[in-house]
Design a protein around this motif. Structure first.
Motif, short mmCIF file in Angstrom:
data_model
loop_
_atom_site.label_atom_id
_atom_site.label_comp_id
_atom_site.label_asym_id
_atom_site.label_seq_id
_atom_site.Cartn_x
_atom_site.Cartn_y
_atom_site.Cartn_z
N GLY A 1 -36.25 -3.73 -16.78
CA GLY A 1 -35.84 -5.12 -17.02
C GLY A 1 -36.95 -6.14 -16.93
O GLY A 1 -36.74 -7.24 -16.43
N GLU A 2 -38.12 -5.82 -17.44
CA GLU A 2 -39.25 -6.74 -17.36
C GLU A 2 -38.98 -8.06 -18.08
O GLU A 2 -39.59 -9.07 -17.75
CB GLU A 2 -40.52 -6.08 -17.89
N ALA A 3 -38.08 -8.07 -19.03
CA ALA A 3 -37.76 -9.30 -19.75
C ALA A 3 -36.83 -10.21 -18.94
O ALA A 3 -36.58 -11.35 -19.35
CB ALA A 3 -37.12 -8.97 -21.10
N PHE A 4 -36.34 -9.73 -17.81
CA PHE A 4 -35.35 -10.49 -17.03
C PHE A 4 -35.90 -10.97 -15.70
O PHE A 4 -35.15 -11.12 -14.73
CB PHE A 4 -34.10 -9.63 -16.81
N THR A 5 -37.19 -11.24 -15.63
CA THR A 5 -37.82 -11.66 -14.38
C THR A 5 -37.15 -12.90 -13.80
O THR A 5 -36.92 -12.98 -12.59
CB THR A 5 -39.32 -11.90 -14.59
N ALA A 6 -36.83 -13.87 -14.63
CA ALA A 6 -36.19 -15.10 -14.14
C ALA A 6 -34.82 -14.80 -13.53
O ALA A 6 -34.43 -15.41 -12.53
CB ALA A 6 -36.06 -16.12 -15.27
N ILE A 7 -34.11 -13.84 -14.09
CA ILE A 7 -32.79 -13.46 -13.55
C ILE A 7 -32.97 -12.80 -12.18
O ILE A 7 -32.21 -13.07 -11.24
CB ILE A 7 -32.04 -12.55 -14.53
N PHE A 8 -33.98 -11.93 -12.05
CA PHE A 8 -34.24 -11.29 -10.75
C PHE A 8 -34.62 -12.33 -9.70
O PHE A 8 -34.26 -12.20 -8.54
CB PHE A 8 -35.34 -10.22 -10.87
N THR A 9 -35.32 -13.37 -10.13
CA THR A 9 -35.67 -14.46 -9.22
C THR A 9 -34.41 -15.15 -8.73
O THR A 9 -34.25 -15.42 -7.53
CB THR A 9 -36.60 -15.47 -9.93
N ALA B 1 -32.51 -12.87 -6.26
CA ALA B 1 -33.14 -12.87 -4.94
C ALA B 1 -32.81 -14.14 -4.18
O ALA B 1 -32.51 -14.11 -2.98
CB ALA B 1 -34.65 -12.70 -5.07
N ALA B 2 -32.84 -15.28 -4.87
CA ALA B 2 -32.50 -16.55 -4.23
C ALA B 2 -31.05 -16.55 -3.77
O ALA B 2 -30.73 -17.03 -2.67
CB ALA B 2 -32.78 -17.72 -5.17
N ALA B 3 -30.16 -16.00 -4.58
CA ALA B 3 -28.74 -15.93 -4.21
C ALA B 3 -28.53 -15.04 -3.00
O ALA B 3 -27.73 -15.37 -2.11
CB ALA B 3 -27.91 -15.43 -5.40
N VAL B 4 -29.23 -13.91 -2.93
CA VAL B 4 -29.13 -13.01 -1.78
C VAL B 4 -29.55 -13.74 -0.51
O VAL B 4 -28.90 -13.63 0.53
CB VAL B 4 -29.99 -11.74 -2.00
N ILE B 5 -30.61 -14.50 -0.60
CA ILE B 5 -31.10 -15.27 0.56
C ILE B 5 -30.05 -16.27 1.02
O ILE B 5 -29.76 -16.39 2.22
CB ILE B 5 -32.44 -15.94 0.23
N VAL B 6 -29.42 -16.96 0.08
CA VAL B 6 -28.38 -17.95 0.43
C VAL B 6 -27.20 -17.25 1.09
O VAL B 6 -26.66 -17.73 2.10
CB VAL B 6 -27.94 -18.74 -0.82
N VAL B 7 -26.77 -16.10 0.55
CA VAL B 7 -25.64 -15.36 1.13
C VAL B 7 -25.97 -14.92 2.56
O VAL B 7 -25.13 -15.05 3.46
CB VAL B 7 -25.27 -14.15 0.25
N ILE B 8 -27.17 -14.43 2.79
CA ILE B 8 -27.55 -13.99 4.14
C ILE B 8 -27.55 -15.17 5.10
O ILE B 8 -27.05 -15.06 6.23
CB ILE B 8 -28.93 -13.29 4.12
N ILE B 9 -28.07 -16.29 4.68
CA ILE B 9 -28.09 -17.47 5.54
C ILE B 9 -26.67 -17.93 5.87
O ILE B 9 -26.36 -18.27 7.01
CB ILE B 9 -28.92 -18.60 4.90
N ARG B 10 -25.78 -17.90 4.89
CA ARG B 10 -24.38 -18.29 5.14
C ARG B 10 -23.69 -17.29 6.08
O ARG B 10 -22.93 -17.68 6.95
CB ARG B 10 -23.61 -18.43 3.84
N LEU B 11 -23.96 -16.01 5.89
CA LEU B 11 -23.36 -14.98 6.72
C LEU B 11 -23.87 -15.06 8.16
O LEU B 11 -23.15 -14.71 9.10
CB LEU B 11 -23.65 -13.60 6.13
#
Length: 188
Positions: free
Chosen positions: A85-93, A96-106
């Protein structure tokens, strides 16, 4: 029975929960401190190793650690695992940001030490790879992650990936054991 339930973190009744709430506040804060400490150690370890790799290993031949079985080799990975998925770098970014937000909320509901360690590993790893995606070439939010651990016949990875996988495995184990992030234990 109430003592055993309090020890494993199972709420016994609404009245007892309210009475125990002030005592659990510091316990919850300690778990958050553990989560943040593990995340900081994972993040800084990943960041420092990537800085060393970029400074000393990039544009140089790989270093053999255990013969052909393990070597250190600087690789830039714009995709996900295995370079997919090298064409989807922005999506992976964004993921990753969403995962960080979920962890902080949890983290607000965190009363389990093993979950604090697992989420700390996930947070540190996600921050490590997110830092690469935001600040490394070719451009902001589309950067390539620095990978360098190259086992034979496997994908090249980094310490952030290792932290994420270890955190994920720990979460699976905790889930199978029935331990929830809030410290409750359930039997299915």
């Amino acid at each position: 029975m109430a003592e055993a339930e309090r020890t494993i973190g199972t709420p016994d009744s609404a009245g007892a929960e309210e009475a125990a709430a002030p005592a659990e506040q510091p316990r919850g804060r300690r778990r958050i401190a553990v989560l943040l400490s593990v995340a900081v150690v994972a993040y800084l370890t990943d960041l420092v190793t990537k800085m060393i790799v970029v400074a000393k290993l990039e544009h140089h031949p790989p270093i053999e650690i255990i013969g052909e079985w393990l070597r250190f080799e600087a690789v830039r990975n714009a995709g996900a695992a295995f370079g997919i998925g090298e064409a989807f770098t922005a999506i992976f970014t964004a993921i990753a940001a969403a995962v960080i937000v979920v962890i902080i909320r949890l983290a607000r509901k965190l009363y389990s030490l093993p979950w604090a360690v697992a989420l700390g590993l996930l947070l540190g790893g996600a921050l490590g790879n997110l830092t690469d995606r935001i600040f490394r070439a070719p451009e902001a939010f589309k950067g390539a992650v620095v990978d360098f651990i190259a086992p034979a016949h496997f994908a090249v990875f980094n310490l952030a990936d290792t932290a994420i996988v270890c955190g994920g495995v720990l979460i699976v184990i905790l889930s199978f054991k029935g331990l929830d992030p809030d410290g409750t234990v359930h039997k299915d």
